[in-house]
Each structure stands twice: as C-alpha cells, then as structure tokens.
Design an enzyme around this catalytic site. Structure first.
Site, PDB file in Angstrom:
ATOM      1  N   ARG A 107     -47.944 -19.770 -27.045  1.00  0.00           N
ATOM      2  CA  ARG A 107     -48.784 -18.840 -26.274  1.00  0.00           C
ATOM      3  C   ARG A 107     -48.866 -17.466 -26.934  1.00  0.00           C
ATOM      4  NH1 ARG A 107     -46.290 -22.251 -22.739  1.00  0.00           N
ATOM      5  NH2 ARG A 107     -44.471 -20.897 -22.594  1.00  0.00           N
ATOM      6  N   GLU A 164     -31.195 -23.694 -24.248  1.00  0.00           N
ATOM      7  CA  GLU A 164     -30.251 -23.967 -23.161  1.00  0.00           C
ATOM      8  C   GLU A 164     -29.297 -25.096 -23.566  1.00  0.00           C
ATOM      9  OE1 GLU A 164     -32.342 -24.454 -19.554  1.00  0.00           O
ATOM     10  OE2 GLU A 164     -30.510 -24.545 -18.362  1.00  0.00           O
TER      11      GLU A 164
HETATM   12  P1  AMP Z   1     -36.220 -16.985 -24.692  1.00  0.00           P
HETATM   13  O1  AMP Z   1     -35.946 -17.346 -26.135  1.00  0.00           O
HETATM   14  O2  AMP Z   1     -35.143 -17.434 -23.768  1.00  0.00           O
HETATM   15  O3  AMP Z   1     -36.526 -15.496 -24.565  1.00  0.00           O
HETATM   16  O4  AMP Z   1     -37.513 -17.787 -24.234  1.00  0.00           O
HETATM   17  C1  AMP Z   1     -38.789 -17.310 -24.525  1.00  0.00           C
HETATM   18  C2  AMP Z   1     -39.734 -18.409 -24.915  1.00  0.00           C
HETATM   19  O5  AMP Z   1     -39.645 -19.514 -24.020  1.00  0.00           O
HETATM   20  C3  AMP Z   1     -41.168 -17.896 -24.859  1.00  0.00           C
HETATM   21  O6  AMP Z   1     -41.869 -18.399 -25.990  1.00  0.00           O
HETATM   22  C4  AMP Z   1     -41.716 -18.436 -23.549  1.00  0.00           C
HETATM   23  O7  AMP Z   1     -43.032 -18.895 -23.711  1.00  0.00           O
HETATM   24  C5  AMP Z   1     -40.783 -19.595 -23.170  1.00  0.00           C
HETATM   25  N1  AMP Z   1     -40.272 -19.487 -21.786  1.00  0.00           N
HETATM   26  C6  AMP Z   1     -38.986 -19.314 -21.419  1.00  0.00           C
HETATM   27  N2  AMP Z   1     -38.840 -19.304 -20.096  1.00  0.00           N
HETATM   28  C7  AMP Z   1     -40.078 -19.452 -19.572  1.00  0.00           C
HETATM   29  C8  AMP Z   1     -40.594 -19.498 -18.226  1.00  0.00           C
HETATM   30  N3  AMP Z   1     -39.800 -19.385 -17.153  1.00  0.00           N
HETATM   31  N4  AMP Z   1     -41.928 -19.649 -18.066  1.00  0.00           N
HETATM   32  C9  AMP Z   1     -42.744 -19.756 -19.136  1.00  0.00           C
HETATM   33  N5  AMP Z   1     -42.317 -19.726 -20.419  1.00  0.00           N
HETATM   34  C10 AMP Z   1     -40.991 -19.575 -20.650  1.00  0.00           C
END
Ligand code: AMP
Length: 171
Positions: free
Chosen positions: A59, A96
């Site tokens: 995205r 995760e």
């Molecule tokens: P992080 O590495 O944990 O910051 O996760 C960010 C990435 O995961 C981004 O590319 C987001 O598009 C996706 N992402 C993580 N959590 C969500 C969520 N609750 N809703 C939509 N996209 C998420």
C-alpha cells in the site's frame, strides 16, 4: 483529518483473529479524500526536500508513487523478497511469528540522495526500520518517514526515534 478518520474501515479479525485491520480502500475510493491525502503527504515530504520517494510494498506503492508523481520525483519500491529482478540489498525484520525480508535494487539510491519513505500504516515500526536500514546501506540519507495511519499503542515511533516521522491519522 477527522473526515478521513471516519472513512477508514476497521475490519475485525482480519487477516487473523485479534487483528483490527485498517482498510484504506474507502479513502482511495473517494477522489476528494484520496487527493487530500496525497496533497497532505506532499506538503510533509516537501519539508525534507527529498530527491527520491521510497514506497513500501504494497500500500506504500499506492501513496508513494502518487506523491512522487505530484512532486516530479523518482519513485523507488521496497519489495518483499524475490520480487525485484536485478541485484538487491536486503534487510530482515521481525514479524509476529518469524521474520521476513525486504529488498531494494542496489542501484536505486546513491550517496547524496535524500529519501522520504512512505507507507500506509505504522504498527510496531519493524517494517519501516528495515527500510531505513536499506536506504542507509546504499549511502543515502533517510530524511523522513510518512504514514497515513499510526497505531499509537504499539509505539512504533520509539523504534524510529532517530528519524523525523509524520502521521496523518492516529488510531
Ligand atoms: P509494522 O512493521 O509492525 O510497523 O507493520 C506495518 C506494516 O504492516 C505496514 O506495511 C502495514 O500495511 C501492515 N499492517 C500492520 N498492522 C496493520 C493493521 N492493523 N491494519 C492494516 N495494515 C497493517
């Protein structure tokens, strides 16, 4: 921004139980809203006088390429492992469960480039941090990071504390 927040679709238990997925497609599906998001991101990106925009799969491609187009700047994709055809640099990041790898073409950035990174959402910050490492491993300067949404509880900004971070919607 309040209107944008209301347009965000929160989908419970997607893609797995316990996750509230923040779906940006209703914003993309409204011309005025999409335009105002891109205009706002361009205004924030301009604060850093970037020479290139990096978008994170997938995205981040939608938002990042629109910003790059509007600012007449080059767009560089940071992609999941195995998608880019030429020589790449790689960065691992924790999920995760387990880990994943992001890649960027080796010749996509050069020393002297000032980079603004764009993604739709900041959660733990692991993905964005990996992209920061990719940018810096190519000798470019990480000037700033832009997100449409921040999940504030997860405190991803702490992980990105050494960089300027801008967010349009805080959840
Ligand atoms: P992080 O590495 O944990 O910051 O996760 C960010 C990435 O995961 C981004 O590319 C987001 O598009 C996706 N992402 C993580 N959590 C969500 C969520 N609750 N809703 C939509 N996209 C998420």
């Amino acid at each position: 921004m309040q209107e944008l927040r209301q347009m965000l679709r929160r989908v419970p238990n997607f893609p797995k139980p316990g996750i509230s997925f923040k779906d940006i497609t209703p914003i993309l599906n409204n011309g005025e809203a999409f335009t105002s998001v891109i205009d706002a991101l361009c205004g924030l990106a301009a604060l850093h006088s970037p020479t290139k925009i990096v978008g994170i799969e997938s995205r981040g491609f939608i938002l990042g390429s629109a910003v790059a187009y509007a600012m007449h700047l080059p767009f560089v994709p940071a992609r999941k492992k195995g998608k880019l055809p030429a020589e790449t640099v790689q960065a691992r990041y924790a999920l995760e469960y387990g880990e994943d790898v992001l890649e960027m073409h080796k010749d996509a950035l050069v020393p002297g480039d000032r980079v603004v990174v764009i993604d739709d959402l900041l959660a733990t910050g692991g993905t964005a941090e990996a992209v920061c490492h990719l940018v810096e491993s190519l000798g470019a300067e990480l000037s700033g990071l832009l997100f449409l949404i921040e999940l504030t509880e997860l405190q991803g900004v702490k992980r990105l504390a050494s960089y300027p971070v801008h967010v349009l919607i805080r959840e």
